[in-house]
Enzyme design. Structure first.
Site, PDB file in Angstrom:
ATOM      1  N   ASP A 139       0.779  -1.230   0.000  1.00 29.31           N
ATOM      2  CA  ASP A 139       0.000   0.000   0.000  1.00 29.31           C
ATOM      3  C   ASP A 139       0.820   1.294   0.000  1.00 29.31           C
ATOM      4  N   CYS A 158     -16.063  -7.007 -16.933  1.00 29.72           N
ATOM      5  CA  CYS A 158     -17.145  -6.107 -16.510  1.00 29.72           C
ATOM      6  C   CYS A 158     -18.299  -6.128 -17.516  1.00 29.72           C
ATOM      7  N   CYS A 213     -22.026  -4.261 -17.647  1.00 30.25           N
ATOM      8  CA  CYS A 213     -22.487  -3.891 -16.290  1.00 30.25           C
ATOM      9  C   CYS A 213     -22.049  -2.455 -15.944  1.00 30.25           C
ATOM     10  N   CYS A 224     -21.757  -0.429 -10.295  1.00 34.53           N
ATOM     11  CA  CYS A 224     -20.973   0.381  -9.354  1.00 34.53           C
ATOM     12  C   CYS A 224     -21.134   1.871  -9.675  1.00 34.53           C
ATOM     13  N   CYS A 229     -22.865   4.463  -6.853  1.00 39.11           N
ATOM     14  CA  CYS A 229     -21.993   5.376  -6.098  1.00 39.11           C
ATOM     15  C   CYS A 229     -22.777   6.629  -5.693  1.00 39.11           C
ATOM     16  N   CYS A 283     -14.920  10.944  -3.755  1.00 39.73           N
ATOM     17  CA  CYS A 283     -15.128   9.596  -3.201  1.00 39.73           C
ATOM     18  C   CYS A 283     -15.245   9.637  -1.668  1.00 39.73           C
ATOM     19  N   CYS A 337     -15.585   3.320   2.370  1.00 40.94           N
ATOM     20  CA  CYS A 337     -16.865   3.084   1.692  1.00 40.94           C
ATOM     21  C   CYS A 337     -16.756   1.767   0.935  1.00 40.94           C
ATOM     22  N   CYS A 344     -19.377   0.456  -3.920  1.00 40.12           N
ATOM     23  CA  CYS A 344     -19.126   0.012  -5.295  1.00 40.12           C
ATOM     24  C   CYS A 344     -18.611  -1.432  -5.349  1.00 40.12           C
ATOM     25  N   CYS A 375     -21.172  -5.171  -6.701  1.00 37.28           N
ATOM     26  CA  CYS A 375     -20.511  -5.812  -7.841  1.00 37.28           C
ATOM     27  C   CYS A 375     -20.927  -7.291  -7.931  1.00 37.28           C
TER      28      CYS A 375
HETATM   29  C1  B12 Z   1      -4.624   6.400  -3.216  1.00 41.34           C
HETATM   30  C2  B12 Z   1      -5.405   5.166  -2.918  1.00 41.34           C
HETATM   31  C3  B12 Z   1      -6.760   5.309  -2.663  1.00 41.34           C
HETATM   32  C4  B12 Z   1      -7.503   6.607  -2.960  1.00 41.34           C
HETATM   33  C5  B12 Z   1      -7.728   6.691  -4.492  1.00 41.34           C
HETATM   34  C6  B12 Z   1      -8.300   5.389  -5.073  1.00 41.34           C
HETATM   35  C7  B12 Z   1      -8.075   5.167  -6.561  1.00 41.34           C
HETATM   36  N1  B12 Z   1      -8.990   4.459  -7.186  1.00 41.34           N
HETATM   37  O1  B12 Z   1      -7.066   5.589  -7.115  1.00 41.34           O
HETATM   38  C8  B12 Z   1      -8.800   6.436  -2.108  1.00 41.34           C
HETATM   39  C9  B12 Z   1      -8.571   7.046  -0.739  1.00 41.34           C
HETATM   40  C10 B12 Z   1     -10.051   7.029  -2.701  1.00 41.34           C
HETATM   41  C11 B12 Z   1      -8.829   4.923  -1.976  1.00 41.34           C
HETATM   42  C12 B12 Z   1      -9.992   4.210  -1.711  1.00 41.34           C
HETATM   43  C13 B12 Z   1     -10.029   2.842  -1.586  1.00 41.34           C
HETATM   44  N2  B12 Z   1      -8.983   2.000  -1.536  1.00 41.34           N
HETATM   45 CO1  B12 Z   1      -7.171   2.532  -1.919  1.00 41.34          CO
HETATM   46  N3  B12 Z   1      -5.400   2.841  -2.467  1.00 41.34           N
HETATM   47  C14 B12 Z   1      -4.777   3.900  -2.867  1.00 41.34           C
HETATM   48  C15 B12 Z   1      -3.311   3.579  -3.225  1.00 41.34           C
HETATM   49  C16 B12 Z   1      -2.418   4.007  -2.070  1.00 41.34           C
HETATM   50  C17 B12 Z   1      -2.816   4.202  -4.538  1.00 41.34           C
HETATM   51  C18 B12 Z   1      -3.799   4.018  -5.716  1.00 41.34           C
HETATM   52  C19 B12 Z   1      -3.369   4.797  -6.924  1.00 41.34           C
HETATM   53  O2  B12 Z   1      -2.214   4.783  -7.313  1.00 41.34           O
HETATM   54  N4  B12 Z   1      -4.333   5.490  -7.512  1.00 41.34           N
HETATM   55  C20 B12 Z   1      -4.116   6.195  -8.728  1.00 41.34           C
HETATM   56  C21 B12 Z   1      -4.918   5.511  -9.843  1.00 41.34           C
HETATM   57  C22 B12 Z   1      -4.646   6.157 -11.194  1.00 41.34           C
HETATM   58  O3  B12 Z   1      -4.434   4.210  -9.841  1.00 41.34           O
HETATM   59  P1  B12 Z   1      -5.384   2.922  -9.914  1.00 41.34           P
HETATM   60  O4  B12 Z   1      -6.779   3.229  -9.566  1.00 41.34           O
HETATM   61  O5  B12 Z   1      -4.710   1.799  -9.161  1.00 41.34           O
HETATM   62  O6  B12 Z   1      -5.318   2.690 -11.474  1.00 41.34           O
HETATM   63  C23 B12 Z   1      -4.134   2.195 -12.093  1.00 41.34           C
HETATM   64  C24 B12 Z   1      -4.338   0.785 -12.595  1.00 41.34           C
HETATM   65  O7  B12 Z   1      -5.361   0.123 -11.887  1.00 41.34           O
HETATM   66  C25 B12 Z   1      -4.572   0.951 -14.057  1.00 41.34           C
HETATM   67  N5  B12 Z   1      -5.961   0.991 -14.506  1.00 41.34           N
HETATM   68  C26 B12 Z   1      -6.976   1.718 -14.014  1.00 41.34           C
HETATM   69  N6  B12 Z   1      -8.073   1.525 -14.722  1.00 41.34           N
HETATM   70  C27 B12 Z   1      -7.746   0.645 -15.697  1.00 41.34           C
HETATM   71  C28 B12 Z   1      -8.536   0.113 -16.722  1.00 41.34           C
HETATM   72  C29 B12 Z   1      -7.914  -0.778 -17.614  1.00 41.34           C
HETATM   73  C30 B12 Z   1      -8.749  -1.328 -18.713  1.00 41.34           C
HETATM   74  C31 B12 Z   1      -6.533  -1.109 -17.476  1.00 41.34           C
HETATM   75  C32 B12 Z   1      -5.888  -2.026 -18.417  1.00 41.34           C
HETATM   76  C33 B12 Z   1      -5.783  -0.564 -16.437  1.00 41.34           C
HETATM   77  C34 B12 Z   1      -6.399   0.304 -15.572  1.00 41.34           C
HETATM   78  O8  B12 Z   1      -4.002   2.184 -14.440  1.00 41.34           O
HETATM   79  C35 B12 Z   1      -3.939   3.064 -13.334  1.00 41.34           C
HETATM   80  C36 B12 Z   1      -2.646   3.812 -13.358  1.00 41.34           C
HETATM   81  O9  B12 Z   1      -1.556   2.983 -13.193  1.00 41.34           O
HETATM   82  C37 B12 Z   1      -3.386   2.006  -3.383  1.00 41.34           C
HETATM   83  C38 B12 Z   1      -2.092   1.271  -3.013  1.00 41.34           C
HETATM   84  C39 B12 Z   1      -1.035   1.382  -4.105  1.00 41.34           C
HETATM   85  N7  B12 Z   1       0.193   1.675  -3.717  1.00 41.34           N
HETATM   86  O10 B12 Z   1      -1.337   1.203  -5.277  1.00 41.34           O
HETATM   87  C40 B12 Z   1      -4.572   1.625  -2.461  1.00 41.34           C
HETATM   88  C41 B12 Z   1      -5.502   0.485  -2.924  1.00 41.34           C
HETATM   89  C42 B12 Z   1      -5.800   0.701  -4.375  1.00 41.34           C
HETATM   90  N8  B12 Z   1      -6.712   0.720  -2.147  1.00 41.34           N
HETATM   91  C43 B12 Z   1      -7.319  -0.342  -1.778  1.00 41.34           C
HETATM   92  C44 B12 Z   1      -8.570  -0.366  -1.123  1.00 41.34           C
HETATM   93  C45 B12 Z   1      -8.973  -1.673  -0.444  1.00 41.34           C
HETATM   94  C46 B12 Z   1      -9.390   0.771  -1.119  1.00 41.34           C
HETATM   95  C47 B12 Z   1     -10.874   0.850  -0.697  1.00 41.34           C
HETATM   96  C48 B12 Z   1     -11.689  -0.382  -1.050  1.00 41.34           C
HETATM   97  C49 B12 Z   1     -10.943   1.137   0.813  1.00 41.34           C
HETATM   98  C50 B12 Z   1     -12.348   1.432   1.305  1.00 41.34           C
HETATM   99  N9  B12 Z   1     -13.169   0.421   1.508  1.00 41.34           N
HETATM  100  O11 B12 Z   1     -12.697   2.562   1.516  1.00 41.34           O
HETATM  101  C51 B12 Z   1     -11.337   2.106  -1.469  1.00 41.34           C
HETATM  102  C52 B12 Z   1     -11.825   1.743  -2.883  1.00 41.34           C
HETATM  103  C53 B12 Z   1     -12.305   2.944  -3.650  1.00 41.34           C
HETATM  104  C54 B12 Z   1     -12.190   2.698  -5.155  1.00 41.34           C
HETATM  105  N10 B12 Z   1     -13.320   2.487  -5.794  1.00 41.34           N
HETATM  106  O12 B12 Z   1     -11.071   2.700  -5.682  1.00 41.34           O
HETATM  107  C55 B12 Z   1      -6.588  -1.597  -2.246  1.00 41.34           C
HETATM  108  C56 B12 Z   1      -7.335  -2.162  -3.464  1.00 41.34           C
HETATM  109  C57 B12 Z   1      -7.431  -3.671  -3.522  1.00 41.34           C
HETATM  110  C58 B12 Z   1      -8.166  -4.108  -4.762  1.00 41.34           C
HETATM  111  N11 B12 Z   1      -8.720  -5.322  -4.732  1.00 41.34           N
HETATM  112  O13 B12 Z   1      -8.262  -3.405  -5.766  1.00 41.34           O
HETATM  113  C59 B12 Z   1      -5.146  -1.009  -2.556  1.00 41.34           C
HETATM  114  C60 B12 Z   1      -4.415  -1.713  -3.688  1.00 41.34           C
HETATM  115  C61 B12 Z   1      -4.348  -1.121  -1.240  1.00 41.34           C
HETATM  116  C62 B12 Z   1      -3.827  -2.532  -0.964  1.00 41.34           C
HETATM  117  N12 B12 Z   1      -2.518  -2.706  -0.885  1.00 41.34           N
HETATM  118  O14 B12 Z   1      -4.581  -3.469  -0.832  1.00 41.34           O
HETATM  119  N13 B12 Z   1      -7.619   4.366  -2.189  1.00 41.34           N
HETATM  120  S1  SF4 Z   2     -15.850   3.859  -2.566  1.00 47.73           S
HETATM  121 FE1  SF4 Z   2     -17.976   4.674  -2.371  1.00 47.73          FE
HETATM  122  S2  SF4 Z   2     -17.823   6.845  -2.942  1.00 47.73           S
HETATM  123 FE2  SF4 Z   2     -15.909   5.855  -3.619  1.00 47.73          FE
HETATM  124  S3  SF4 Z   2     -16.324   5.261  -5.754  1.00 47.73           S
HETATM  125 FE3  SF4 Z   2     -16.923   3.496  -4.496  1.00 47.73          FE
HETATM  126  S4  SF4 Z   2     -19.125   3.815  -4.085  1.00 47.73           S
HETATM  127 FE4  SF4 Z   2     -18.308   5.758  -4.812  1.00 47.73          FE
HETATM  128  S1  SF4 Z   3     -20.160  -3.541 -10.580  1.00 44.74           S
HETATM  129 FE1  SF4 Z   3     -18.346  -4.852 -10.827  1.00 44.74          FE
HETATM  130  S2  SF4 Z   3     -18.705  -5.931 -12.772  1.00 44.74           S
HETATM  131 FE2  SF4 Z   3     -20.131  -4.207 -12.705  1.00 44.74          FE
HETATM  132  S3  SF4 Z   3     -19.019  -2.550 -13.807  1.00 44.74           S
HETATM  133 FE3  SF4 Z   3     -18.627  -2.295 -11.615  1.00 44.74          FE
HETATM  134  S4  SF4 Z   3     -16.702  -3.367 -11.266  1.00 44.74           S
HETATM  135 FE4  SF4 Z   3     -17.485  -4.099 -13.231  1.00 44.74          FE
END
Ligand code: B12
Ligand code: SF4
Ligand code: SF4
Length: 336
Positions: A122, A176, A179, A182, A186, A205, A232, A235, A239
């Site tokens: 993380d 996905c 669908c 999510c 949200c 978020c 939260c 989403c 799923c």
């Molecule tokens: C900052 C962060 C957050 C932020 C921003 C989240 C976000 N979506 O970016 C906030 C505080 C909102 C957050 C929330 C949550 N987080 Co968080 N977070 C992080 C952290 C530290 C960095 C994420 C990051 O770099 N974000 C920037 C965006 C651009 O990156 P990304 O979403 O990962 O997308 C990358 C890839 O996935 C890819 N990608 C994205 N979309 C697509 C689509 C396609 C088609 C392809 C090919 C690639 C691709 O490209 C992006 C750029 O490289 C990571 C840990 C880490 N070091 O990675 C944990 C992490 C992502 N979080 C995690 C968790 C558990 C959560 C929450 C569920 C916690 C909660 N219950 O509240 C929520 C989920 C919210 C959500 N829907 O994402 C887990 C996710 C596990 C999983 N199964 O995915 C991680 C990996 C931590 C861990 N080590 O377990 N988080």
């Molecule tokens: S974690 Fe909650 S607020 Fe954030 S994208 Fe998912 S449903 Fe929306």
């Molecule tokens: S609810 Fe799950 S399967 Fe449906 S679009 Fe969102 S991430 Fe994909």
């Protein structure tokens, strides 16, 4: 290696090459669009470090990616109806996953016989979901979570950067389909279009507001937060890939305090808060942020019995807590 990972407590494991991910450009665009909000650890010099795992371990050749299930057989937020209780995101119910994952990864490194390696969980500047996808652990859903076809998305991710060449796995197909549950579920419309796909606008978020944001939560965003006081799950709750998600057998993630009463949370002193949530992820919100979140949840519930605890919070020396409590009082029904 997968068998060893399982023995160390990881249901998922796979390997990606330790080289820049093709998602780097996606990450840069995300930051430039302002989607990181105030999370400076994503935008400062560590943003460039994320471009290559070898910035963390120069000798790295492979990234061993693991996933640990934290799903438990307890209700989901979408089914939970008790208005007097606070919803805490399920990832934060038990022991702090950073500690649990780190322990397992250290054990895995020892079992493989590694002397040179780096453990990431993380907080390291690494695109964890990107490498997990490349290592075959799952695809990135529209909710931006990594989803495994058999296991769903209730997984924590972690990595071992290692100086040995291991044949990489292949990323799975995106399932996905058509669908958009999510996106529609949200409450704050935080999953936004991005070219042909979707991305997360963090400053919208609930997870961001309740965990990462330090100051006031913008008033227009407070109603969408509902009864959630930390993180939260919505989403992921909706799923379809989580419908048959298995539950963990690890007691570390069993709830210590399932949906605690809001009025009790509002009355916690700082030392009680620290003792209650010691070594859980919740301490990240800090005492002040947690009370701010509790006040918002009480205002959203609007129950008359919340007036007395909110009046106490409105008299707090902490201006952040006092302001959110005053806002909540305006939304509460009169006491009977
Ligand atoms: C900052 C962060 C957050 C932020 C921003 C989240 C976000 N979506 O970016 C906030 C505080 C909102 C957050 C929330 C949550 N987080 Co968080 N977070 C992080 C952290 C530290 C960095 C994420 C990051 O770099 N974000 C920037 C965006 C651009 O990156 P990304 O979403 O990962 O997308 C990358 C890839 O996935 C890819 N990608 C994205 N979309 C697509 C689509 C396609 C088609 C392809 C090919 C690639 C691709 O490209 C992006 C750029 O490289 C990571 C840990 C880490 N070091 O990675 C944990 C992490 C992502 N979080 C995690 C968790 C558990 C959560 C929450 C569920 C916690 C909660 N219950 O509240 C929520 C989920 C919210 C959500 N829907 O994402 C887990 C996710 C596990 C999983 N199964 O995915 C991680 C990996 C931590 C861990 N080590 O377990 N988080
Ligand atoms: S974690 Fe909650 S607020 Fe954030 S994208 Fe998912 S449903 Fe929306
Ligand atoms: S609810 Fe799950 S399967 Fe449906 S679009 Fe969102 S991430 Fe994909």
């Amino acid at each position: 290696m997968r068998a060893l990972a399982r023995e160390c407590g990881f249901e998922l494991a796979g390997v990606a090459r330790a080289e820049p991910s093709e998602d780097t450009a996606r990450y840069r665009e995300w930051v430039e669009a302002g989607n990181a909000g105030e999370m400076r650890y994503l935008t400062d010099r560590r943003a460039a470090v994320r471009e290559d795992p070898r910035n963390l371990l120069p000798s790295a050749r492979s990234v061993i990616c693991v996933g640990k299930l934290y799903q438990t057989p307890w209700p989901h937020s979408a089914q939970f109806r008790d208005e007097e209780r606070a919803w805490i995101s399920r990832y934060a119910w038990g022991d702090d996953y950073h500690d649990v994952m780190r322990r397992g990864l250290e054990q895995l490194a020892a079992r493989i016989g590694l002397t040179e390696y780096k453990v990431c969980v993380d907080t390291a500047p690494l695109l964890e979901r990107s490498y997990a996808r490349l290592a075959g652990l799952g695809w990135i859903g529209r909710n931006t979570c990594l989803i495994n076809q058999q296991g769903g998305s209730w997984f924590f991710l972690g990595e071992l950067l290692v100086p040995i060449e291991i044949a990489p796995d292949a990323p799975p197909a995106d399932r996905c389909g058509t669908c958009r549950r999510c996106i529609d579920a949200c409450p704050t419309a935080a999953i936004v279009p991005n070219g042909a796909g979707y991305t997360l606008d963090s400053p919208l978020c609930i997870s961001y507001f309740t965990i990462e944001q330090r100051g006031a939560v913008p008033e227009e965003m407070r109603a969408g937060i509902g009864g959630q006081v930390f993180g939260c799950d919505i989403c992921q709750d909706v799923c379809p890939w989580n419908r048959r998600a298995p539950a963990t057998e690890d007691p570390a993630f069993a709830p210590r305090h399932f949906a605690p009463p809001l009025a009790e949370m509002a009355a916690l002193t700082e030392s009680e808060f620290r003792a209650m949530f010691h070594r859980t992820p919740i301490t990240r919100a800090r005492y002040s942020g947690f009370l701010r979140n509790v006040a918002i949840a009480m205002g959203n519930r609007g129950l008359p019995q919340f007036r007395a605890p909110l009046e106490k919070l409105a008299a707090s020396d902490d201006p952040l807590v006092a302001e959110h409590a005053r806002w909540a009082l305006r939304r509460c029904q009169p006491a009977t």
